[in-house]
Design a protein around this motif. Structure first.
Motif, PDB file in Angstrom:
ATOM      1  N   ILE A 276       0.686  -1.206  -0.071  1.00 13.74           N
ATOM      2  CA  ILE A 276      -0.029  -0.133  -0.012  1.00 13.74           C
ATOM      3  C   ILE A 276       1.072   1.430   0.083  1.00 13.74           C
ATOM      4  O   ILE A 276       0.676   2.336  -0.613  1.00 13.74           O
ATOM      5  CB  ILE A 276      -0.694  -0.085   1.223  1.00 13.74           C
ATOM      6  CG1 ILE A 276      -1.598  -1.136   1.110  1.00 13.74           C
ATOM      7  CG2 ILE A 276      -1.942   1.359   1.245  1.00 13.74           C
ATOM      8  CD1 ILE A 276      -2.658  -1.296   2.425  1.00 13.74           C
ATOM      9  N   SER A 277       2.128   1.368   0.948  1.00 11.28           N
ATOM     10  CA  SER A 277       2.927   2.383   1.070  1.00 11.28           C
ATOM     11  C   SER A 277       3.532   2.508  -0.357  1.00 11.28           C
ATOM     12  O   SER A 277       3.930   3.707  -0.634  1.00 11.28           O
ATOM     13  CB  SER A 277       3.760   2.092   2.156  1.00 11.28           C
ATOM     14  OG  SER A 277       4.755   3.234   2.223  1.00 11.28           O
ATOM     15  N   ALA A 278       4.037   1.506  -1.017  1.00 18.90           N
ATOM     16  CA  ALA A 278       4.616   1.570  -2.403  1.00 18.90           C
ATOM     17  C   ALA A 278       3.799   2.241  -3.194  1.00 18.90           C
ATOM     18  O   ALA A 278       4.396   2.956  -4.033  1.00 18.90           O
ATOM     19  CB  ALA A 278       5.102   0.137  -2.749  1.00 18.90           C
ATOM     20  N   SER A 279       2.472   2.083  -3.537  1.00 14.75           N
ATOM     21  CA  SER A 279       1.651   2.399  -3.992  1.00 14.75           C
ATOM     22  C   SER A 279       1.488   3.933  -3.979  1.00 14.75           C
ATOM     23  O   SER A 279       1.516   4.651  -5.048  1.00 14.75           O
ATOM     24  CB  SER A 279       0.310   1.876  -4.238  1.00 14.75           C
ATOM     25  OG  SER A 279       0.290   0.351  -4.396  1.00 14.75           O
ATOM     26  N   ILE A 280       1.527   4.285  -2.827  1.00  7.85           N
ATOM     27  CA  ILE A 280       1.325   5.678  -2.673  1.00  7.85           C
ATOM     28  C   ILE A 280       2.415   6.578  -2.818  1.00  7.85           C
ATOM     29  O   ILE A 280       2.657   7.360  -3.572  1.00  7.85           O
ATOM     30  CB  ILE A 280       0.959   6.286  -1.121  1.00  7.85           C
ATOM     31  CG1 ILE A 280      -0.354   5.559  -0.694  1.00  7.85           C
ATOM     32  CG2 ILE A 280       1.244   7.367  -0.691  1.00  7.85           C
ATOM     33  CD1 ILE A 280      -0.820   5.216   0.766  1.00  7.85           C
ATOM     34  N   GLY A 281       3.686   6.045  -2.345  1.00 11.84           N
ATOM     35  CA  GLY A 281       4.992   6.649  -2.567  1.00 11.84           C
ATOM     36  C   GLY A 281       5.303   6.833  -4.152  1.00 11.84           C
ATOM     37  O   GLY A 281       5.809   7.935  -4.577  1.00 11.84           O
ATOM     38  N   LEU A 282       4.720   5.919  -4.956  1.00 18.01           N
ATOM     39  CA  LEU A 282       5.201   5.884  -6.303  1.00 18.01           C
ATOM     40  C   LEU A 282       4.263   6.983  -6.859  1.00 18.01           C
ATOM     41  O   LEU A 282       4.532   7.547  -8.186  1.00 18.01           O
ATOM     42  CB  LEU A 282       5.083   4.768  -7.083  1.00 18.01           C
ATOM     43  CG  LEU A 282       6.193   3.563  -6.835  1.00 18.01           C
ATOM     44  CD1 LEU A 282       5.792   2.155  -7.087  1.00 18.01           C
ATOM     45  CD2 LEU A 282       7.473   3.983  -7.489  1.00 18.01           C
TER      46      LEU A 282
ATOM     47  N   ALA B 140       3.006  12.169   4.615  1.00 14.19           N
ATOM     48  CA  ALA B 140       1.968  12.842   5.052  1.00 14.19           C
ATOM     49  C   ALA B 140       0.752  12.078   4.597  1.00 14.19           C
ATOM     50  O   ALA B 140      -0.248  11.800   5.349  1.00 14.19           O
ATOM     51  CB  ALA B 140       1.616  14.223   4.646  1.00 14.19           C
ATOM     52  N   ALA B 141       0.701  11.525   3.360  1.00 10.25           N
ATOM     53  CA  ALA B 141      -0.284  10.899   2.711  1.00 10.25           C
ATOM     54  C   ALA B 141      -0.530   9.516   3.343  1.00 10.25           C
ATOM     55  O   ALA B 141      -1.755   8.984   3.352  1.00 10.25           O
ATOM     56  CB  ALA B 141      -0.293  10.519   1.277  1.00 10.25           C
ATOM     57  N   THR B 142       0.403   8.983   3.935  1.00 10.82           N
ATOM     58  CA  THR B 142       0.491   7.464   4.567  1.00 10.82           C
ATOM     59  C   THR B 142      -0.058   7.704   5.958  1.00 10.82           C
ATOM     60  O   THR B 142      -1.025   6.952   6.387  1.00 10.82           O
ATOM     61  CB  THR B 142       1.837   6.776   4.344  1.00 10.82           C
ATOM     62  OG1 THR B 142       2.298   6.654   3.271  1.00 10.82           O
ATOM     63  CG2 THR B 142       1.763   5.472   5.369  1.00 10.82           C
TER      64      THR B 142
END
Length: 271
Positions: free
Chosen positions: A173-179, A189-191
């Motif tokens: 999930i975090s990878a999707s947000i970071g990319l 912030a988004a995480t």
């Protein structure tokens, strides 16, 4: 009729591709872990927060919270601490990928003869290893404060591994947000915007029965609650079902949804 028989050459090429993919993923996992040796403060700061949480919850709140059945709050809270370590640790996946993109490392990886997906496997794999190390440290601190695996050491090890697996699912999930956001500050912030309510609106730190009615309904369907209750059952030696199968269902759902999503975002970043 179409002949679907594979020739020895095709089989050899496929095996070679798999071996190359695994080798690339292992190299990148090692690369990410070596970063902690070169910059040890990264590992220090990633362990300080979980250790402080153990100290705060056990020493500050432990004496004020009485649980039914004479359950030790120290033993009760450790499942929540394990979940917190795994989930908050997973945020480093997105932050690390966003940082690599900002520094141009992703573009460099594209120019190398390596599997593209190996970059994501290497990042999520190294973060899972780091989570294992942090959980071992947190367990050691808990033991100094009176924590014990009432269900046995083997069950306790399974509880830790379940937490690591849950954290691995959250890493995607975090990878999707970071990319997607491509920026370290925005990724952080988004995480944390959704991680904080997800963790604290669960059974991680207090029994759900003490929540307001509307929050109880949310907490019961929260995936964190299922995993925490499964880990807690393993730690305390209490009935494990239905929490264990619910945990695996949630982990499978997260992986099925977010691995393809992260791969898609990674391909977009390389386009």
């Amino acid at each position: 009729m179409t002949d679907t028989t594979q020739t020895p050459t095709q089989t050899t090429l496929r095996q070679g591709s798999i071996e190359r993919f695994l080798s690339d993923a292992a190299v990148l996992t090692k690369r990410n872990l070596l970063k902690y040796r070169r910059v040890p403060t990264l590992l220090v700061f990633s362990t300080v927060q979980p250790v402080m949480l153990v100290l705060i919850f056990v020493l500050v709140f432990g004496g004020a919270i009485n649980l039914p059945g004479g359950v030790s709050y120290t033993n009760f809270i450790m499942a929540g601490i394990f979940a917190q370590v795994a989930i908050f640790g997973s945020t480093q996946t997105g932050v690390g990928l966003a940082d690599d993109m900002g520094k141009g490392l992703i573009d460099r990886f594209r120019s190398l003869p390596m599997s593209r997906s190996a970059v994501l496997i290497g990042r999520t794999g190294s973060d899972a290893v780091r989570n294992v190390l942090v959980m071992i440290l947190v367990t050691a601190v808990g033991f100094l404060l009176g924590f014990r695996f009432e269900g046995g050491v083997a069950a306790g090890v399974l509880a830790v591994l379940l937490g690591v697996l849950f954290g691995y699912a959250f890493s995607w999930i975090s990878a999707s947000i970071g990319l997607a956001v491509k920026d370290v500050e925005t990724a952080q912030a988004a995480t944390f915007v959704w991680i904080f309510p997800l963790v604290f609106a669960s059974s991680a730190f207090a029994p759900i029965a003490t929540f307001p009615g509307w929050l109880q309904a949310i907490a019961r369907i929260n995936p964190v609650t299922s995993v925490v209750n499964a880990m807690r059952a393993l730690i305390l030696g209490t009935p494990l079902q239905p929490w264990l199968w619910r945990s695996f269902v949630w982990i499978a759902i997260l992986l099925i949804i977010f691995i393809p999503l992260a791969v898609r975002e990674y391909r977009r970043a390389l386009a």
